[in-house]
Scaffold this motif. Sequence first.
Motif, short mmCIF file in Angstrom:
data_model
loop_
_atom_site.label_atom_id
_atom_site.label_comp_id
_atom_site.label_asym_id
_atom_site.label_seq_id
_atom_site.Cartn_x
_atom_site.Cartn_y
_atom_site.Cartn_z
N ALA A 64 0.81 -1.22 0.00
CA ALA A 64 0.00 0.00 0.00
C ALA A 64 0.84 1.27 0.00
N ARG A 65 2.15 1.12 0.04
CA ARG A 65 3.09 2.25 0.02
C ARG A 65 2.81 3.23 1.16
N VAL A 66 2.64 2.67 2.36
CA VAL A 66 2.46 3.51 3.55
C VAL A 66 3.73 4.31 3.78
N GLN A 67 3.56 5.57 4.18
CA GLN A 67 4.69 6.48 4.31
C GLN A 67 5.16 6.68 5.75
N VAL A 68 4.25 6.48 6.72
CA VAL A 68 4.61 6.65 8.13
C VAL A 68 4.05 5.48 8.92
N ILE A 69 4.91 4.81 9.69
CA ILE A 69 4.50 3.71 10.56
C ILE A 69 4.89 4.11 11.98
N ALA A 70 3.93 4.08 12.88
CA ALA A 70 4.21 4.34 14.30
C ALA A 70 3.69 3.16 15.08
N ALA A 71 4.52 2.61 15.96
CA ALA A 71 4.09 1.38 16.62
C ALA A 71 4.76 1.21 17.97
N TYR A 72 4.03 0.52 18.82
CA TYR A 72 4.55 0.08 20.12
C TYR A 72 4.24 -1.40 20.22
N PRO A 73 5.19 -2.24 20.61
CA PRO A 73 4.97 -3.69 20.56
C PRO A 73 4.04 -4.18 21.67
#
Length: 397
Positions: free
Chosen positions: A18-27
């Motif tokens: 999907a060509r996502v530009q920003v990924i923010a994550a907490y496991p």
Amino acid sequence: MFVFESGNVAAATAVKLARVQVIAAYPITPQTPLTEKLSEYVGSSEMEAEYVAVESEHSALAVCIGALSAGARAFTATSSHGLLYMAEQLHWTAGARLPMVLCVVNRAVGAPFSIWNDHQDSISQRDAGWIQIYVADHQEILDAVIKAYRLAEELCIPVMVCYDGYYLSHTYMPYDVPAQSAVDAFLPPYRYRHTLGPDNPTSLNTVTLPGGRLDIHGEFAPGYMELRHCLDLEMKQAIEIYTRIDGEFARTVGRGGNPIVQTYLCDDAEYVAIAMGSMASQLRDVADSLREEGLKVGVLARSMYRPFPGAILAGELAGRTRVMVLEKALSFGGSGALYSDLRSALYSCATRPILSNYILGLGGRIYKSSDFCEAIRQSVQRDPADGDYMGWIGLNR
């Protein structure tokens, strides 16, 4: 191209496509391998995106809100208490009409503490203003994430793609990965209509008066209630729009067909079992077994849960003898949430089936196909005069 991988990798692959530009994550277990795989994609330059490692799930969604407002396609994922920690920002994302996709890898909510699967986390957020889609296998995970971006960006409403922790997140299944060119043809670049930036300075989501007021152009701007009315009306359009999007996906990628509900052996079924997630796949084997006993059982898998497709379900179920709703979540003091919504949708049907609601699998409690068979046999044998019924499967007494 067919691969043999986990459900979490299927989700990560879809995010990359999907060509996502920003990924923010907490496991958080069992979501962690999904965000780990995305970090690998970004770190190895397989994916051109910013990966933001945050200190909490609340912050993860806050980063996505900022990225979306600035015109970047964004993604995050979570489970269980992580989703609940996002709760404030879930409402904010929907109210601000920000079109993102969030994967919820379903897990039980404490206390008592559990890392195992049920649907209590996402069901508890069904009224946050997000579209909710539940998938049954790895292929559906990948396809749904890609289609969800198209749906979110057409409606400017965020979408949760929910899949079962461990049953799908950590198991391995074969699935087909479409070519990047096919996904690019289906999903155009993200263009947010209200992009915030130096050339478009805007005060977003200011305090809204109950009755509305004039905007900076001297035109009447809607108040809080009108904005909520618009969100409700436009979310209900998701059923028709997602059906069209699925048709376009099928023409572009070669796969699709039943994006709202999926039926199995329902053409002549007197009895229909309904479920969401991986449980719906297991019920197909149950239906096959019960057919050998002479019971005309069919299965209906609920894919889209919000908005609730009441008219579609009423059309599928009116005239059936009995409908068994099997759920891995509970609205405490009431019933299963899916059962409650379905009962309302069938209220005005002249040939309304008798409903049975079964709660099972909470906190990862094991359920077997034999348990389903026995519950359906019991439902079929119940006296129709007893009316609707609620029970539990797998309680240790």
